[in-house]
Write a protein that holds these residues in place. Structure first.
Motif, PDB file in Angstrom:
ATOM      1  N   LYS A  60       0.842  -1.203   0.000  1.00  0.00           N
ATOM      2  CA  LYS A  60       0.000   0.000   0.000  1.00  0.00           C
ATOM      3  C   LYS A  60       0.876   1.252   0.000  1.00  0.00           C
ATOM      4  O   LYS A  60       0.583   2.241  -0.668  1.00  0.00           O
ATOM      5  CB  LYS A  60      -0.910  -0.009   1.228  1.00  0.00           C
ATOM      6  N   LEU A  61       1.967   1.203   0.748  1.00  0.00           N
ATOM      7  CA  LEU A  61       2.890   2.331   0.867  1.00  0.00           C
ATOM      8  C   LEU A  61       3.692   2.565  -0.414  1.00  0.00           C
ATOM      9  O   LEU A  61       3.896   3.708  -0.825  1.00  0.00           O
ATOM     10  CB  LEU A  61       3.849   2.074   2.039  1.00  0.00           C
ATOM     11  N   THR A  62       4.151   1.495  -1.057  1.00  0.00           N
ATOM     12  CA  THR A  62       5.088   1.636  -2.180  1.00  0.00           C
ATOM     13  C   THR A  62       4.541   1.220  -3.546  1.00  0.00           C
ATOM     14  O   THR A  62       5.181   1.485  -4.563  1.00  0.00           O
ATOM     15  CB  THR A  62       6.355   0.801  -1.921  1.00  0.00           C
ATOM     16  N   GLN A  63       3.417   0.526  -3.569  1.00  0.00           N
ATOM     17  CA  GLN A  63       2.831   0.032  -4.822  1.00  0.00           C
ATOM     18  C   GLN A  63       3.757  -0.911  -5.594  1.00  0.00           C
ATOM     19  O   GLN A  63       3.768  -0.934  -6.820  1.00  0.00           O
ATOM     20  CB  GLN A  63       2.410   1.204  -5.729  1.00  0.00           C
ATOM     21  N   PHE A  64       4.569  -1.704  -4.876  1.00  0.00           N
ATOM     22  CA  PHE A  64       5.494  -2.608  -5.559  1.00  0.00           C
ATOM     23  C   PHE A  64       4.740  -3.718  -6.289  1.00  0.00           C
ATOM     24  O   PHE A  64       3.617  -4.071  -5.943  1.00  0.00           O
ATOM     25  CB  PHE A  64       6.520  -3.195  -4.576  1.00  0.00           C
ATOM     26  N   GLU A  65       5.396  -4.243  -7.316  1.00  0.00           N
ATOM     27  CA  GLU A  65       4.863  -5.368  -8.077  1.00  0.00           C
ATOM     28  C   GLU A  65       5.766  -6.593  -8.001  1.00  0.00           C
ATOM     29  O   GLU A  65       5.322  -7.703  -8.249  1.00  0.00           O
ATOM     30  CB  GLU A  65       4.666  -4.959  -9.543  1.00  0.00           C
ATOM     31  N   HIS A  66       7.045  -6.366  -7.692  1.00  0.00           N
ATOM     32  CA  HIS A  66       8.011  -7.469  -7.614  1.00  0.00           C
ATOM     33  C   HIS A  66       8.929  -7.231  -6.423  1.00  0.00           C
ATOM     34  O   HIS A  66       9.755  -6.330  -6.443  1.00  0.00           O
ATOM     35  CB  HIS A  66       8.825  -7.528  -8.906  1.00  0.00           C
ATOM     36  N   THR A 115      23.342  -9.443  -8.785  1.00  0.00           N
ATOM     37  CA  THR A 115      22.504 -10.508  -9.343  1.00  0.00           C
ATOM     38  C   THR A 115      21.018 -10.315  -9.018  1.00  0.00           C
ATOM     39  O   THR A 115      20.205 -11.179  -9.306  1.00  0.00           O
ATOM     40  CB  THR A 115      22.957 -11.893  -8.829  1.00  0.00           C
ATOM     41  N   LEU A 116      20.696  -9.151  -8.422  1.00  0.00           N
ATOM     42  CA  LEU A 116      19.305  -8.838  -8.108  1.00  0.00           C
ATOM     43  C   LEU A 116      18.482  -8.779  -9.391  1.00  0.00           C
ATOM     44  O   LEU A 116      18.899  -8.154 -10.373  1.00  0.00           O
ATOM     45  CB  LEU A 116      19.245  -7.487  -7.382  1.00  0.00           C
ATOM     46  N   ASP A 117      17.336  -9.434  -9.399  1.00  0.00           N
ATOM     47  CA  ASP A 117      16.448  -9.424 -10.568  1.00  0.00           C
ATOM     48  C   ASP A 117      16.149  -7.973 -10.942  1.00  0.00           C
ATOM     49  O   ASP A 117      15.697  -7.190 -10.100  1.00  0.00           O
ATOM     50  CB  ASP A 117      15.149 -10.168 -10.231  1.00  0.00           C
ATOM     51  N   PRO A 118      16.410  -7.575 -12.190  1.00  0.00           N
ATOM     52  CA  PRO A 118      16.213  -6.174 -12.585  1.00  0.00           C
ATOM     53  C   PRO A 118      14.763  -5.695 -12.478  1.00  0.00           C
ATOM     54  O   PRO A 118      14.515  -4.494 -12.397  1.00  0.00           O
ATOM     55  CB  PRO A 118      16.681  -6.130 -14.047  1.00  0.00           C
ATOM     56  N   ALA A 119      13.818  -6.620 -12.435  1.00  0.00           N
ATOM     57  CA  ALA A 119      12.411  -6.233 -12.309  1.00  0.00           C
ATOM     58  C   ALA A 119      12.026  -5.924 -10.859  1.00  0.00           C
ATOM     59  O   ALA A 119      10.927  -5.428 -10.599  1.00  0.00           O
ATOM     60  CB  ALA A 119      11.511  -7.345 -12.849  1.00  0.00           C
TER      61      ALA A 119
END
Length: 185
Positions: A60-66, A115-119
């Motif tokens: 809710k705070l950040t609206q993240f998707e991944h 190696t963090l997923d770019p998405a």
């Protein structure tokens, strides 16, 4: 002897208290219905909250998707990966998000984050105590530079730049106080 080695042997010659336990089942730590280990001379301090509730608030705070869960490499190596994957699939379905994991090596933070997923557009720092403050500060700074919001398992990480935490007053000092109370009881 490592805690995992001792747990496999189910032997503790002296009273032993495990710290940094956030999910006994996932971390392959014996437990019973009383949320106790059931092993003589072994107990642990459970440090988790309702992660689903906390993630919903963070979304809710950040609206993240991944979101990517960061674990220190030693903790990650002790996890039941089949169970972890099943729980993450359920989380993805329940929250309609993508979830990844990443093991972070405390001697190679930059390499690990490379190696963090770019998405990834949010991170849950599921590292309660295993890294030094300097290493954790470096990790959080790198994520902040990439403008990736961070949800931290340890309240102290707020002062190092994490955006939010789902724990209040759970630093190592507080855990040691809780441990002393457990021993006194």
């Amino acid at each position: 002897t490592s805690i995992n080695g001792a747990l496999r042997n189910e032997t503790f010659s002296k009273p032993t208290i495990g710290l940094g336990v956030f999910n006994a089942e996932l971390q392959q730590i014996p437990y019973n219905t009383n949320q106790a280990s059931g092993l003589p001379n072994f107990s642990y301090v459970l440090t988790s909250k309702d992660i689903i509730k906390e993630l919903k608030g963070f979304k809710k705070l950040t609206q993240f998707e991944h979101i990517t869960f960061l674990f220190d490499d030693r903790t990650y190596g002790s996890l039941d990966t089949d169970l972890l994957n099943k729980k993450l699939e359920n989380l993805e379905s329940e929250m309609n998000i993508k979830v990844s994991t990443l093991a972070v090596n405390h001697t190679g933070i930059l390499e690990s984050l490379g190696t963090l997923d770019p998405a990834t557009d949010a991170v849950d720092i599921a590292i309660p105590y295993e890294m030094s403050e300097d290493n954790m500060g470096q990790l959080i700074n790198q994520l902040n530079e990439k403008k990736i919001p961070t949800l931290a398992m340890n309240h102290k990480y707020i002062s190092l730049g994490a955006l939010a935490t789902y724990a209040f007053n759970n630093g190592i000092d507080q855990i040691l106080k809780k441990t002393a109370i457990m021993i006194d009881d």
